[in-house]
Design a protein around this motif. Structure first.
Motif, mmCIF file in Angstrom:
data_model
loop_
_atom_site.group_PDB
_atom_site.id
_atom_site.type_symbol
_atom_site.label_atom_id
_atom_site.label_comp_id
_atom_site.label_asym_id
_atom_site.label_seq_id
_atom_site.Cartn_x
_atom_site.Cartn_y
_atom_site.Cartn_z
ATOM 1 N N CYS A 1 0.893 5.467 -7.091
ATOM 2 C CA CYS A 1 -0.019 5.603 -5.326
ATOM 3 C C CYS A 1 -1.537 5.229 -4.970
ATOM 4 N N ASP A 2 -1.576 4.474 -3.313
ATOM 5 C CA ASP A 2 -3.043 4.015 -3.767
ATOM 6 C C ASP A 2 -3.862 5.205 -3.130
ATOM 7 N N ARG A 3 -3.286 6.294 -2.119
ATOM 8 C CA ARG A 3 -3.935 7.489 -1.754
ATOM 9 C C ARG A 3 -3.225 8.968 -1.965
ATOM 10 N N TYR B 1 0.832 -1.373 0.169
ATOM 11 C CA TYR B 1 0.234 0.071 0.100
ATOM 12 C C TYR B 1 0.638 0.753 0.478
ATOM 13 N N ARG B 2 0.620 1.768 -0.715
ATOM 14 C CA ARG B 2 1.904 3.342 -0.785
ATOM 15 C C ARG B 2 0.731 4.955 -0.540
#
Length: 205
Positions: free
Chosen positions: A173-175, A120-121
């Motif tokens: 990125c995830d968020r 998770y990034r």
């Protein structure tokens, strides 16, 4: 979990807020900053010109190997990096493995071998003028740097490095969290949500 962002984007506050959601044995943090090659042998002028914001300034191999050791359930010991501040005495950091491992640093997505380990990034971002104000406040007060030195590094090192080694990974990125205010509710709200999702996934109480 990988967490990276521009200088002055609020990473330190984000990490503190996030860690407060967990018990000590549930989460651990390893920071790229503790893997700088020593620069304390340089003169003040050499230190001013030295570019800390390039991948070669980090002991990449040790950084990766210690992350792998944490994945394997091993405790690691590392001398804290004090940003060459002679008024600070470095501590020996004891970093224990935990179900949640946070990897933090400017180059964690650029280093392919590190990036591949991340599930998770998170990308923290801020407008350049706001980030610069925060950087000046931190470096002048907390790290005892000279104003001209801070501005020299910002223009010649920090911004070019961010544009080259971090910004290209923003969309992967995830968020992405845009932090242009100093209102803690923004960061606290984001860490509340992310920590709640993780606790449910890992079945923490």
């Amino acid at each position: 979990m990988g967490i990276a962002g521009s200088s002055g984007s609020g990473k330190t506050f984000f990490l503190k807020s996030f860690l407060d959601h967990f018990d000590q044995e549930q989460v651990t943090l390893i920071s790229q900053d503790d893997y700088y090659y020593p620069a304390n042998t340089k003169t003040q002028e050499e230190n001013r010109l030295y570019n800390f914001d390039v991948p070669s300034s980090i002991n990449r191999e040790d950084f990766f190997n210690d992350i792998k050791s944490l994945f394997e359930g091993k405790t690691i010991y590392k001398k804290e990096y004090t940003f060459n501040n002679p008024n600070l005495t470095p501590k020996i950091l004891e970093i224990k493995p935990a179900p949640i491992l946070i990897v933090e640093g400017l180059f964690i997505f650029h280093y392919e071998e590190v990036n591949q380990l991340l599930n998770y990034r998170i990308f923290l971002d801020a407008d350049e003028d706001i980030a610069l104000k925060r950087r000046l406040k931190r470096d002048l007060i907390e790290r005892g740097y000279d104003h001209d030195d801070v501005m020299y590094k910002w223009v010649n090192h920090v911004v070019p490095s961010y544009n080259t080694y971090l910004l290209p990974y923003k969309d992967t990125c995830d968020r992405v969290i845009v932090n242009n205010t100093d209102d803690p509710k923004l960061i606290n709200g984001a860490t509340d949500l992310i920590s709640r999702e993780l606790k449910e996934k890992l079945q923490f109480d």
